[in-house]
Design an enzyme around this catalytic site. Sequence first.
Site, PDB file in Angstrom:
ATOM      1  N   LYS A  68       0.836  -1.212   0.000  1.00 20.58           N
ATOM      2  CA  LYS A  68       0.000   0.000   0.000  1.00 20.58           C
ATOM      3  C   LYS A  68       0.866   1.256   0.000  1.00 20.58           C
ATOM      4  O   LYS A  68       0.647   2.178  -0.776  1.00 20.58           O
ATOM      5  CB  LYS A  68      -0.925   0.026   1.225  1.00 20.58           C
ATOM      6  CG  LYS A  68      -1.929  -1.099   1.258  1.00 20.58           C
ATOM      7  CD  LYS A  68      -2.833  -1.008   2.483  1.00 20.58           C
ATOM      8  CE  LYS A  68      -2.101  -1.175   3.784  1.00 20.58           C
ATOM      9  NZ  LYS A  68      -1.516  -2.504   3.987  1.00 20.58           N
ATOM     10  N   THR A  69       1.852   1.267   0.888  1.00 20.14           N
ATOM     11  CA  THR A  69       2.699   2.455   0.981  1.00 20.14           C
ATOM     12  C   THR A  69       3.532   2.603  -0.294  1.00 20.14           C
ATOM     13  O   THR A  69       3.732   3.699  -0.803  1.00 20.14           O
ATOM     14  CB  THR A  69       3.596   2.381   2.232  1.00 20.14           C
ATOM     15  OG1 THR A  69       2.735   2.215   3.365  1.00 20.14           O
ATOM     16  CG2 THR A  69       4.406   3.642   2.410  1.00 20.14           C
ATOM     17  N   ASP A 254      -2.012   7.777   3.766  1.00 17.11           N
ATOM     18  CA  ASP A 254      -1.598   6.427   4.171  1.00 17.11           C
ATOM     19  C   ASP A 254      -2.248   6.117   5.528  1.00 17.11           C
ATOM     20  O   ASP A 254      -2.614   7.035   6.269  1.00 17.11           O
ATOM     21  CB  ASP A 254      -0.066   6.385   4.290  1.00 17.11           C
ATOM     22  CG  ASP A 254       0.496   4.958   4.212  1.00 17.11           C
ATOM     23  OD1 ASP A 254      -0.306   4.002   4.113  1.00 17.11           O
ATOM     24  OD2 ASP A 254       1.727   4.808   4.240  1.00 17.11           O
ATOM     25  N   GLU A 255      -2.360   4.854   5.872  1.00 18.21           N
ATOM     26  CA  GLU A 255      -2.905   4.417   7.170  1.00 18.21           C
ATOM     27  C   GLU A 255      -4.277   5.058   7.444  1.00 18.21           C
ATOM     28  O   GLU A 255      -4.534   5.564   8.539  1.00 18.21           O
ATOM     29  CB  GLU A 255      -1.940   4.767   8.319  1.00 18.21           C
ATOM     30  CG  GLU A 255      -0.491   4.362   8.090  1.00 18.21           C
ATOM     31  CD  GLU A 255      -0.201   2.903   8.415  1.00 18.21           C
ATOM     32  OE1 GLU A 255      -1.147   2.160   8.730  1.00 18.21           O
ATOM     33  OE2 GLU A 255       0.976   2.519   8.317  1.00 18.21           O
ATOM     34  N   GLN A 296      -5.543  -3.222  10.893  1.00 18.46           N
ATOM     35  CA  GLN A 296      -4.426  -2.566  11.576  1.00 18.46           C
ATOM     36  C   GLN A 296      -4.852  -1.292  12.294  1.00 18.46           C
ATOM     37  O   GLN A 296      -4.029  -0.440  12.601  1.00 18.46           O
ATOM     38  CB  GLN A 296      -3.308  -2.239  10.581  1.00 18.46           C
ATOM     39  CG  GLN A 296      -2.646  -3.492  10.018  1.00 18.46           C
ATOM     40  CD  GLN A 296      -1.486  -3.146   9.097  1.00 18.46           C
ATOM     41  OE1 GLN A 296      -0.488  -2.599   9.514  1.00 18.46           O
ATOM     42  NE2 GLN A 296      -1.649  -3.452   7.820  1.00 18.46           N
ATOM     43  N   ARG A 668       5.177  -7.127  11.000  1.00 21.79           N
ATOM     44  CA  ARG A 668       6.362  -6.297  10.742  1.00 21.79           C
ATOM     45  C   ARG A 668       7.536  -7.161  10.312  1.00 21.79           C
ATOM     46  O   ARG A 668       8.531  -6.664   9.792  1.00 21.79           O
ATOM     47  CB  ARG A 668       6.799  -5.497  11.994  1.00 21.79           C
ATOM     48  CG  ARG A 668       5.810  -4.494  12.584  1.00 21.79           C
ATOM     49  CD  ARG A 668       5.261  -3.564  11.575  1.00 21.79           C
ATOM     50  NE  ARG A 668       4.002  -4.072  11.053  1.00 21.79           N
ATOM     51  CZ  ARG A 668       3.450  -3.643   9.921  1.00 21.79           C
ATOM     52  NH1 ARG A 668       4.027  -2.718   9.189  1.00 21.79           N
ATOM     53  NH2 ARG A 668       2.308  -4.142   9.498  1.00 21.79           N
TER      54      ARG A 668
HETATM   55  P1  ATP Z   1       1.609  -2.065   5.968  1.00 20.10           P
HETATM   56  O1  ATP Z   1       0.187  -2.534   5.961  1.00 20.10           O
HETATM   57  O2  ATP Z   1       2.409  -2.782   6.986  1.00 20.10           O
HETATM   58  O3  ATP Z   1       1.725  -0.588   6.017  1.00 20.10           O
HETATM   59  P2  ATP Z   1       2.009  -1.954   3.134  1.00 20.10           P
HETATM   60  O4  ATP Z   1       0.811  -2.564   2.536  1.00 20.10           O
HETATM   61  O5  ATP Z   1       2.103  -0.492   3.156  1.00 20.10           O
HETATM   62  O6  ATP Z   1       2.253  -2.562   4.575  1.00 20.10           O
HETATM   63  P3  ATP Z   1       4.601  -1.822   1.897  1.00 20.10           P
HETATM   64  O7  ATP Z   1       5.337  -1.391   3.101  1.00 20.10           O
HETATM   65  O8  ATP Z   1       4.306  -0.837   0.849  1.00 20.10           O
HETATM   66  O9  ATP Z   1       3.260  -2.564   2.353  1.00 20.10           O
HETATM   67  O10 ATP Z   1       5.329  -3.054   1.222  1.00 20.10           O
HETATM   68  C1  ATP Z   1       5.803  -4.148   1.967  1.00 20.10           C
HETATM   69  C2  ATP Z   1       7.101  -4.653   1.391  1.00 20.10           C
HETATM   70  O11 ATP Z   1       6.865  -5.284   0.146  1.00 20.10           O
HETATM   71  C3  ATP Z   1       8.078  -3.535   1.103  1.00 20.10           C
HETATM   72  O12 ATP Z   1       9.379  -3.999   1.381  1.00 20.10           O
HETATM   73  C4  ATP Z   1       7.902  -3.285  -0.380  1.00 20.10           C
HETATM   74  O13 ATP Z   1       9.042  -2.732  -0.951  1.00 20.10           O
HETATM   75  C5  ATP Z   1       7.610  -4.684  -0.900  1.00 20.10           C
HETATM   76  N1  ATP Z   1       6.777  -4.711  -2.105  1.00 20.10           N
HETATM   77  C6  ATP Z   1       5.562  -4.152  -2.284  1.00 20.10           C
HETATM   78  N2  ATP Z   1       5.075  -4.411  -3.514  1.00 20.10           N
HETATM   79  C7  ATP Z   1       5.986  -5.171  -4.139  1.00 20.10           C
HETATM   80  C8  ATP Z   1       6.078  -5.781  -5.452  1.00 20.10           C
HETATM   81  N3  ATP Z   1       5.107  -5.641  -6.337  1.00 20.10           N
HETATM   82  N4  ATP Z   1       7.189  -6.472  -5.728  1.00 20.10           N
HETATM   83  C9  ATP Z   1       8.174  -6.625  -4.813  1.00 20.10           C
HETATM   84  N5  ATP Z   1       8.161  -6.097  -3.600  1.00 20.10           N
HETATM   85  C10 ATP Z   1       7.080  -5.376  -3.242  1.00 20.10           C
HETATM   86 MG    MG Z   2       2.242   0.874   4.757  1.00 20.61          MG
END
Ligand code: ATP
Ligand code: MG
Length: 812
Positions: A68-69, A254-255, A296, A668
């Site tokens: 997402k981020t 975000d969040e 979350q 995490r």
């Molecule tokens: P959270 O809910 O904990 O905030 P999130 O959904 O925001 O998590 P991110 O932090 O954006 O997730 O991504 C998690 C990890 O996966 C990061 O290390 C990111 O670089 C990696 N990632 C995300 N998308 C891809 C992708 N398509 N290919 C490879 N790595 C990815």
């Molecule tokens: Mg995130």
Amino acid sequence: MSSPFTIPGLEHIQPPAGQPSEPAPARAPSRRGPTREQLLEGLNEPQAEAVVHAGAPLLVVAGAGSGKTRVLTRRIAWLVAERGAHPGSILAITFTNKAAAEMKERVEELVGKRARLMWVSTFHSACVRILRKEVDKLGFKSSFSIYDSADSKRLMGLVLKELELDPKKYQPNAVLNWISDRKNELVDAEDAAKDTKNAFEAAYAAAYKTYQRRLREANAMDFDDLIMTTVHLLMAFPEVRETYRRRFRHVLVDEYQDTNHAQYALIHQLCAEHPEDAGSERVAPAELMVVGDADQSIYAFRGANIRNILDFEKDFADATSILLEQNYRSTQTILATANAVIGNNASRKPKRLWTDAGDGDRIVGWVADDEHAEARFVSDEIDRLVDAGARAGDVAVFYRTNAQSRVFEEIFMRTGQPYKVVGGVRFYERKEVRDALAYLRVLVNPADEISLRRVLNTPKRGIGDRAEACVNFLAEQERVTFFEALTMADRAPGIATRSAKAIKGFVDIIVELQQMVEAGERPDVILETVLDRSGYLAELEVSDDPQDGTRVENLAELVAVAREFSEDPVAGPSADPTDVEAGTVTPGLTDFLERVALVADSDQIPDNPDGEDVGVVTLMTLHTAKGLEFPIVFLTGLEDGVFPHQRSLGDPTELEEERRLAYVGITRAREKLYVSRAVVRSAWGAPSHNPASRFIDELPIDLVDWKRTADAAPRWSRSDPDANSFSRMGAPTDAGRRNFTSAAMRMDASSKAKSAREVPSLAPGDRVVHDSFGMGTVVALEGVGDKSVASVDFGSQGVKRLLLRYAPVEKL
Ligand code: ATP
Ligand code: MG
């Protein structure tokens, strides 16, 4: 209306609602930037869809670690590179430094220094920036002070005194929490007064009203005011709203699951259709993208409302959703564990989250005899991992409450393991730092009575309580501010000549220092002069209290922070996006104070750079860990009453929030996860015996490798019922004795507490002991029989309201 935010070349981009705001590849042909393919590289299909989405409000919902981020970050780059969006037209709300830095970096690669026109910040910082420009419309000066919780508490103390409310019955913190709840719901003091259910609430509402009046007189706002006031401002002044609607063409949050009503309303003001605006020169709503995960949501206690994410499609016309289902962060084992735990929450929509990262290692479980042994286990394990090639910077240790960090710090200090605690007693909460900042605040905002009173006799200069009361009386009599009254203190009825003279000396110093501020002197120079001229530093330097030595060092650190800021106001960990080009941010004192007022826990998260540097172990609470990731995670203190927190045990809603916190913690971890608990834990001086966390029972049995179990623990501290009788007859030896007997006592207390039992009869002033909060003093009682509730002051733990029928308290 001419606005300070009108950006050259942007005014013409005002497309009708629901349309892409810019034609697709509007990139200036002369600029060499990444290709579309490069911008979308490393994204899966739904992620790319979210990045390129144009027009209608977009919600990206997905479980942890699904990118997402990453999508939010990429989208910003895409908007600038492919859709020709001006960086100044972007507002991104984010909570992690890493994401903010990455966004700025990427945009800077694309457009150079102009990237700094983009606003990437927390809600609070964004609101402060708006308020500094606009708040004069509401009668505040733009140099307003930002009160943190300690300032608010002091002010509430004065308010309660003014209203003659019994501080035993009305605790400042309880009143402030009540007010905070109202503010998060955008209920102002007047409306709060209309909606009171009993005399108690009526008194709270009166305190709310007086508190707001005094904040206004002090030209100050508390944290919750920052958001509420901005929303009220946008609602009350359509032309101001229009200015910002014109400015922010792209809003990204975000969040989103952790937004409260006031934050939601802010987004709504900026991004939703407003029928009442029709007819006037209408600005189409900004393009909005929010990302979040209802599982979350962990800030309900600050008013976060999970409904914001669930109702997004109702709240914003034509909204669409994109679901991300692939997790890229964690191993299958970690993900399955997280899914199993969160699956126990009844009120949630099931999700399918998968990973192709492979099973990875099993989760390691450890039951320690006490919290020191638990810390030792963590420390030994880190040594082992580092020997095997891991970097200290890959490791994070999580716990439920800040106080739990101490034992880890002790062992890391002993073993020489470099570490960093994020949060806890923060630098900016230390007395000497607060004193120094209070001086600075008085210089820019002499109406700030709380800061003024704080420094009036600090260091001691012979201005006692009596003199202060005389001046206060004069201020009320003459209807002037406290500072103005100080300037004519010799006229205060009843004041001693000596006091009046001391006050004159103080006022002279302040006036002299104010001239430095007006002359535009650098914050670090002003701060050094303050410490010198006030005599503050001299007092510390002659002291033989060893603590005062540390205080001097902390002040030196503060001067260093001010110097860094003076030299480069846009650098630093909590650097706000700043209008450097527009010249609206100067390295001035007001900006410096704003920067330090908004320093967040997450700003202290160490950068663990790649390469040679091995980094440091990071310690933090689960709340602070949101949004972050680490290859190796230790989840500690998994005990009922610790995590889940004592307070949540009898309340299914709060228990679900604790479970979401567990989900955040587990997710995490990228590669390795450890879970641990202590059989006996000292809470506030007395050992308490906590059963295993119920979350441990929710871990899939076959995925956890328990390297040490409760059976390995010495028999006297085992959590079986026999321990009790054993302890009564057994004769423990030497050092074990004290722990042992009080642990047994506590087991008695908690087992009694759990079954329905007689309500202890208490009176204000009684000393009690509570299973997790330790010793306390009863300050107030309400209700009768089964419903009786005691407010108990647990010292550093604060005042807790306890339903006596269930609370594990005993009268001493
Ligand atoms: P959270 O809910 O904990 O905030 P999130 O959904 O925001 O998590 P991110 O932090 O954006 O997730 O991504 C998690 C990890 O996966 C990061 O290390 C990111 O670089 C990696 N990632 C995300 N998308 C891809 C992708 N398509 N290919 C490879 N790595 C990815
Ligand atoms: Mg995130």
